[in-house]
Design an enzyme around this catalytic site. Sequence first.
Site, PDB file in Angstrom:
ATOM      1  N   TYR A 145      -2.444   0.176   9.916  1.00 55.81           N
ATOM      2  CA  TYR A 145      -2.599  -0.456   8.603  1.00 55.81           C
ATOM      3  C   TYR A 145      -1.322  -0.302   7.780  1.00 55.81           C
ATOM      4  O   TYR A 145      -0.795  -1.278   7.243  1.00 55.81           O
ATOM      5  CB  TYR A 145      -3.790   0.154   7.863  1.00 55.81           C
ATOM      6  CG  TYR A 145      -3.851  -0.264   6.413  1.00 55.81           C
ATOM      7  CD1 TYR A 145      -4.227  -1.557   6.060  1.00 55.81           C
ATOM      8  CD2 TYR A 145      -3.521   0.627   5.397  1.00 55.81           C
ATOM      9  CE1 TYR A 145      -4.272  -1.951   4.725  1.00 55.81           C
ATOM     10  CE2 TYR A 145      -3.566   0.244   4.061  1.00 55.81           C
ATOM     11  CZ  TYR A 145      -3.942  -1.037   3.731  1.00 55.81           C
ATOM     12  OH  TYR A 145      -3.978  -1.420   2.421  1.00 55.81           O
ATOM     13  N   LYS A 174       1.384  -3.296   6.583  1.00 62.94           N
ATOM     14  CA  LYS A 174       1.789  -3.584   5.206  1.00 62.94           C
ATOM     15  C   LYS A 174       3.313  -3.549   5.068  1.00 62.94           C
ATOM     16  O   LYS A 174       3.904  -4.369   4.349  1.00 62.94           O
ATOM     17  CB  LYS A 174       1.139  -2.584   4.249  1.00 62.94           C
ATOM     18  CG  LYS A 174      -0.339  -2.830   4.039  1.00 62.94           C
ATOM     19  CD  LYS A 174      -0.587  -4.180   3.367  1.00 62.94           C
ATOM     20  CE  LYS A 174      -2.029  -4.399   3.006  1.00 62.94           C
ATOM     21  NZ  LYS A 174      -2.264  -5.686   2.333  1.00 62.94           N
ATOM     22  N   SER A 233       0.816  -1.208   0.000  1.00 62.00           N
ATOM     23  CA  SER A 233       0.000   0.000   0.000  1.00 62.00           C
ATOM     24  C   SER A 233       0.846   1.252   0.000  1.00 62.00           C
ATOM     25  O   SER A 233       1.957   1.282   0.553  1.00 62.00           O
ATOM     26  CB  SER A 233      -0.897   0.007   1.246  1.00 62.00           C
ATOM     27  OG  SER A 233      -1.556   1.244   1.401  1.00 62.00           O
TER      28      SER A 233
END
Length: 320
Positions: free
Chosen positions: A141, A145, A117
């Site tokens: 998040y 990643k 991402s």
Amino acid sequence: MSIVVTGGAGYIGSHVVRAFVKAGLDCVVIDDLSSGHREFVPEDVPFVEASLLDTAALEATMADYDVQAVVHLAGYKYAGVSVDRPLHTYEQNVQGTVSLLQAMERSGVDAIVFSSSAATYGTPDVDTVTEDTPTAPESPYGESKLIGEWLLRDAERANGTRHTSLRYFNVVGSAVPELYDSSPHNLFPLVIRALREGRTPRINGEDYATPDGTCVRDYVHVADLAEAHVVAARALLEGRDLERVYNLGCGDGVSVRQIMDAAAEVSGIDFTPEVGPRRPGDPARIVASGELAARDLDWKVRYSVVDMFRSAWEAGPTNA
């Protein structure tokens, strides 16, 4: 021989599955349906409903379907919500990836394409992001990643795992009407939902140092993204060298107001968006160079912003 697509019942994953089918490559989907849709998976593609945390189920799937490679898209993908649910995010995205890599090691599967991402970059201090831009994630998040990329790097050192990570920016649109973005957080579905419900879409801030005062971002069509996964997986299966990380960006951003203009054109609804205050932490502009992906993954941007919005508008359960 087949390819496992984790998260293959999701918005992006289901497009990747269809791209593999179109390319004549067999695949099997693993998805726990926490955010995916069973009907997104073609009937002739094997489907296993299982959590990535269930290592035994992953191993069994790899044995049953003679799996040679993995495309790993499953995960908890809501950056903002991850701040309030960090432990859940790490469990799903980090422990899930550990479980997957364990299953691969035990099954002799040594090739993986990882869905990473742009959130790994945080708020970069450059206008155009490259793969050399320092990573500084600002949410659990984004951190999860980046940790996933580290896990692949370490698996390569320990076991010779061949891998590449594709860092997504803003993925939008639809390749076929029955596949749509059902996220409650992404801009396109938020705008579409508002218009269909008779509400006015909202812009967060119009005083940024950009041509029209609204935030500029890199938007890419999900069909283009899916094609890049096919090329990456084939390269790994054929033993070709790939970079460890690729940005899937277009290098030329689109502003929020341009998206609103496209929404009005496509929908036929004449509206003036509401304007609210800036959201904390929103940088004025983030776009990414896709030069490396263009060189190695046949990465191309084939859709205009109007094309992208039209394909999203015409997709979904409420597209009439």
